[in-house]
Enzyme design. Structure first.
Site, PDB file in Angstrom:
ATOM      1  N   HIS A 193       0.983  -1.160  -0.252  1.00  0.00           N
ATOM      2  CA  HIS A 193       0.486   0.556  -0.135  1.00  0.00           C
ATOM      3  C   HIS A 193       0.767   1.054  -0.112  1.00  0.00           C
ATOM      4  CE1 HIS A 193       0.623  -0.344   4.513  1.00  0.00           C
ATOM      5  NE2 HIS A 193       0.895   1.043   4.165  1.00  0.00           N
ATOM      6  N   ASP A 217       0.669   5.050   2.232  1.00  0.00           N
ATOM      7  CA  ASP A 217      -0.110   5.028   3.631  1.00  0.00           C
ATOM      8  C   ASP A 217      -0.905   6.010   3.284  1.00  0.00           C
ATOM      9  OD1 ASP A 217       1.551   4.088   4.996  1.00  0.00           O
ATOM     10  OD2 ASP A 217       3.439   5.577   5.367  1.00  0.00           O
ATOM     11  N   HIS A 244       4.870   0.057  -0.308  1.00  0.00           N
ATOM     12  CA  HIS A 244       5.499  -0.838   1.090  1.00  0.00           C
ATOM     13  C   HIS A 244       4.849  -1.755   1.168  1.00  0.00           C
ATOM     14  CE1 HIS A 244       4.082   3.083   2.656  1.00  0.00           C
ATOM     15  NE2 HIS A 244       3.694   1.390   3.958  1.00  0.00           N
ATOM     16  N   ARG A 255       6.823   6.383  12.809  1.00  0.00           N
ATOM     17  CA  ARG A 255       6.557   6.838  11.803  1.00  0.00           C
ATOM     18  C   ARG A 255       5.770   8.192  11.787  1.00  0.00           C
ATOM     19  NH1 ARG A 255       2.601   4.188   8.311  1.00  0.00           N
ATOM     20  NH2 ARG A 255       0.781   6.403   8.489  1.00  0.00           N
TER      21      ARG A 255
HETATM   22  C1  SIN Z   1       3.175   1.028   7.523  1.00  0.00           C
HETATM   23  O1  SIN Z   1       3.605   1.997   8.226  1.00  0.00           O
HETATM   24  O2  SIN Z   1       2.406   0.821   6.793  1.00  0.00           O
HETATM   25  C2  SIN Z   1       4.531  -0.132   8.398  1.00  0.00           C
HETATM   26  C3  SIN Z   1       5.327  -0.877   8.137  1.00  0.00           C
HETATM   27  C4  SIN Z   1       6.533  -1.544   8.551  1.00  0.00           C
HETATM   28  O3  SIN Z   1       5.750  -1.280  10.277  1.00  0.00           O
HETATM   29  O4  SIN Z   1       7.738  -1.473   8.640  1.00  0.00           O
END
Ligand code: SIN
Length: 293
Positions: free
Chosen positions: A111, A113, A262, A278
């Site tokens: 996806h 974000d 990602h 994040r």
């Molecule tokens: C995410 O922010 O989509 C998670 C990425 C991760 O935990 O590696």
């Protein structure tokens, strides 16, 4: 190993298609406007930027992130926020008061974000703090490289189409607490977004879709949309356009949500602790609430 100097920043490519490491930055120190401008240029051009060895506090992460734009306060995803800092989205597998962490399965699908919002983020800045002994890797793909590789005819076919991004279609929603699911449903209606978006800073075209949330093209039946969406998704995650990051403690990756997707892999032992956080940097308004058909 290929290395080059851009202004004061030393860089190293991460993969054939995209991604760059910047060496020598310490986010505990104030960065000049020229340095931030150069990081932004490298980020735009390379899709993801890796900074290693950042022993920083939440305050440092927030302050650095703010240099790139206004931060999302995660109002629609309150359950995942840091208790003291709404700018931080916490990704944790560590149980809280004997109960599984609400974010233990977040991101287990490809996806970009918060593509299901009306102000999708331009980027996210992720800090790895506690990691399993083995695994807990994140994969990235370049939706810009994937778009570039499409045939001219396919580019014509998909130009102007809109895909519906429905957060409630994420598979792990079925395993979440029903009260949390009801809250998420209320706050996150399906949003139609252009399937091909032009990056606001580079002017390059990128595919904008996801593995589980985009099953539908506006104006098409689901059985017509699904094969096209599946083909485009599988094309994006062709290994040619991917990079797999094996985290080390205190790594930061800045990912561009306009030109990459990602996937957080569940490639670690049950019960192993992984704790990361994040920030999410708001982009330009895009899309509209999809009411059907
Ligand atoms: C995410 O922010 O989509 C998670 C990425 C991760 O935990 O590696």
């Amino acid at each position: 190993m290929h290395r080059e100097n851009t202004h004061a920043l030393q860089t190293r490519r991460l993969s054939h298609a995209f991604g760059i490491e910047i060496e020598g930055l310490d986010l505990r120190e104030a960065q000049s406007d020229a340095t931030i401008a150069e990081v932004r240029r490298l980020w735009n051009e390379n899709g993801i930027v890796l900074l290693r060895g950042q022993q920083i506090t939440p305050g440092h992460l927030i302050a650095f992130s703010r240099r790139f734009g206004e931060l999302d306060l995660h109002e629609t995803l309150k359950a995942f926020r840091h208790p003291d800092h709404p700018e931080l989205f916490v990704l944790s597998t560590i149980p809280v008061e004997g109960k599984p962490s609400v974010s233990e399965n977040v991101g287990r699908h490809w996806h970009s974000d918060m593509s299901y919002t009306l102000c999708p983020p331009l980027g996210s800045i992720f800090h790895a703090q506690i990691l399993p002994d083995v695994g807990g890797d994140t994969m990235f793909c370049s939706t810009q490289a994937a778009y570039d590789a499409l045939s001219p005819k396919m580019k014509q076919v998909i130009e102007g189409l809109e895909a519906v991004h429905n957060y409630m279609d994420v598979e792990n929603m079925k395993r979440r607490d029903p009260a949390l699911v009801a809250q998420l449903r209320e706050a996150n209606p399906p949003i139609a977004q252009p399937l091909v978006r032009t990056h606001a800073e580079t002017g390059k075209k990128c595919l904008y879709l996801s593995e589980q949330m985009t099953r539908r093209i506006v104006g098409m039946h689901e059985k017509e949309s699904a094969p096209l969406m599946r083909m485009l998704f599988e094309h994006c995650v062709d290994p040619l356009y991917t990079y797999r990051h094996k985290w080390a403690k205190n790594d930061i990756i800045m990912w561009d949500n306009r030109s990459t997707m990602h996937l957080a892999l569940a490639d670690f032992d049950a019960g192993a602790h992984r704790y990361c956080m994040r920030t999410t940097i708001l982009g330009k308004p895009s899309g509209y609430v999809w009411k059907g058909q």
